[in-house]
Design a protein around this motif. Structure first.
Motif, PDB file in Angstrom:
ATOM      1  N   SER A  69      41.002  43.487  22.715  1.00 56.02           N
ATOM      2  CA  SER A  69      41.423  43.945  21.395  1.00 56.02           C
ATOM      3  C   SER A  69      42.209  42.830  20.723  1.00 56.02           C
ATOM      4  CB  SER A  69      42.288  45.201  21.510  1.00 56.02           C
ATOM      5  OG  SER A  69      43.535  44.893  22.114  1.00 56.02           O
ATOM      6  N   PRO A  70      42.410  42.903  19.414  1.00 58.37           N
ATOM      7  CA  PRO A  70      43.185  41.845  18.744  1.00 58.37           C
ATOM      8  C   PRO A  70      44.591  41.690  19.309  1.00 58.37           C
ATOM      9  CG  PRO A  70      42.003  43.171  17.141  1.00 58.37           C
ATOM     10  CD  PRO A  70      41.837  43.858  18.456  1.00 58.37           C
ATOM     11  N   GLN A  71      45.120  42.742  19.936  1.00 56.72           N
ATOM     12  CA  GLN A  71      46.477  42.685  20.469  1.00 56.72           C
ATOM     13  C   GLN A  71      46.542  42.074  21.870  1.00 56.72           C
ATOM     14  OE1 GLN A  71      45.145  45.631  19.129  1.00 56.72           O
ATOM     15  NE2 GLN A  71      46.026  45.033  17.153  1.00 56.72           N
ATOM     16  N   GLY A  72      45.507  42.323  22.704  1.00 55.27           N
ATOM     17  CA  GLY A  72      45.570  41.811  24.058  1.00 55.27           C
ATOM     18  C   GLY A  72      44.407  42.270  24.917  1.00 55.27           C
ATOM     19  N   LEU A  73      44.557  42.042  26.218  1.00 59.89           N
ATOM     20  CA  LEU A  73      43.516  42.320  27.207  1.00 59.89           C
ATOM     21  C   LEU A  73      43.965  43.461  28.112  1.00 59.89           C
ATOM     22  CD1 LEU A  73      40.886  41.540  28.779  1.00 59.89           C
ATOM     23  CD2 LEU A  73      42.304  39.947  30.087  1.00 59.89           C
ATOM     24  N   THR A  74      43.084  44.458  28.277  1.00 59.92           N
ATOM     25  CA  THR A  74      43.354  45.589  29.167  1.00 59.92           C
ATOM     26  C   THR A  74      42.391  45.555  30.340  1.00 59.92           C
ATOM     27  OG1 THR A  74      44.106  46.953  27.313  1.00 59.92           O
ATOM     28  CG2 THR A  74      43.555  48.096  29.353  1.00 59.92           C
ATOM     29  N   PHE A  75      42.932  45.632  31.540  1.00 60.62           N
ATOM     30  CA  PHE A  75      42.152  45.659  32.781  1.00 60.62           C
ATOM     31  C   PHE A  75      42.257  47.062  33.366  1.00 60.62           C
ATOM     32  CE2 PHE A  75      42.183  45.395  37.437  1.00 60.62           C
ATOM     33  CZ  PHE A  75      41.004  44.729  37.707  1.00 60.62           C
TER      34      PHE A  75
END
Length: 224
Positions: A69-75
Motif C-alpha cells: 500500500s502507499p503507506q507500507g508493506l503488510t506480511f
C-alpha cells in the motif's frame, strides 16, 4: 497509487487436491465393496488421504500474504501479521549464503531500527517465524555441538521467553546475511527476483509521492 495484494504460491492447486482427494475416497469406498478389488481400493484410499491432507494444509495459508500500500508493506501469516512503513525499510535485496555467490529463496528486508517491529509483533507470530527460520539461522551460524540456537529460556534486551529468542535470532540473521526479516518464496506469486523488483519499484514510488505532493502544495500559484 493502488494497493497490490500478493497471493501465496503455497495455496496453488489446493482446491484441485481437495476435489481429487474426495473423488478418490469415494471411488475407494465403491471398489472396496468388491473383495477382489480391495487392494486397489486401499491404494486409492491412501492417495485420497494424502491429497486431502495436503489440500487442507495448503488452505490454511491466508489468501493474501503480502499487501503493498502507499503507506507500507503488510506480511500476513497464518499465525498473525507484521506491518512496516516504507520509511522504516532501509534496504531490500536477495540474501546470499556466506560464500556470497548463491542467493537464497527469500527476499530480505533490512530495517533502520528493529525496535518498532519487535514491539508490534505478537509472541504467537514470533514463535512461528522462530521455528520456520531456524534452518536459515543454522546456515548463518553453524553449530558443532547443537547448543547455539536461541531458546525461550534466554533473556535479551529486557525480554524473556519467545520474544528474547526471536530477538536473538534477528541478531544472528542480520550478522549472517545483512537482513532482519525474510519473505520466503512460498509466500510470493512470482520468483524472489521478480518480487524484489516489484517491491523496490513500489517503495520508490510510494516514497516519492508524498514529497511531490508537498512540493506542489508549496509552489506559488501562477500569476493571474
Amino acid at each position: 497509487m493502488e494497493s497490490i495484494s500478493i497471493a501465496p504460491m503455497s495455496r496453488r492447486n489446493s482446491i484441485t487436491l481437495l476435489i481429487c482427494g474426495a473423488l478418490f475416497f469415494a471411488l475407494s469406498l465403491l471398489l472396496g465393496q468388491t473383495p477382489s478389488l480391495k487392494p486397489v481400493a486401499f491404494c486409492l484410499g491412501v492417495v485420497a488421504c494424502s491429497a486431502l491432507f495436503f489440500g487442507i494444509i495448503k488452505r490454511q495459508d491466508p489468501p493474501t500474504t503480502l499487501k503493498l500500500s502507499p503507506q507500507g508493506l503488510t506480511f500476513q501469516h497464518r499465525k498473525g501479521q507484521w506491518y512496516l512503513p516504507w520509511e522504516q525499510i532501509q534496504r531490500l535485496d536477495l540474501p546470499k549464503l556466506i560464500d556470497g555467490y548463491r542467493c537464497l529463496d527469500f527476499v530480505g528486508l533490512r530495517l533502520r531500527t528493529t525496535e518498532p517491529h519487535i514491539a508490534a509483533i505478537t509472541p504467537r507470530l514470533a514463535l512461528a517465524l522462530l521455528m520456520e527460520q531456524r534452518p536459515l539461522q543454522q546456515l548463518a551460524q553453524p553449530c558443532e555441538d547443537g547448543n547455539c540456537t536461541p531458546t525461550i529460556s534466554d533473556s535479551r534486551n529486557g525480554l524473556t521467553g519467545v520474544m528474547a529468542a526471536y530477538v536473538a535470532q534477528l541478531e544472528v540473521l542480520r550478522s549472517g546475511y545483512g537482513f532482519d526479516l525474510y519473505i520466503p518464496r512460498s509466500m510470493m506469486d512470482r520468483s524472489p527476483k521478480q518480487m524484489l523488483i516489484l517491491l523496490k519499484q513500489y517503495r520508490e514510488q510510494a516514497l516519492i509521492a508524498p514529497n511531490t505532493a508537498k512540493a506542489t502544495a508549496a509552489s506559488p500559484p501562477p500569476p493571474g
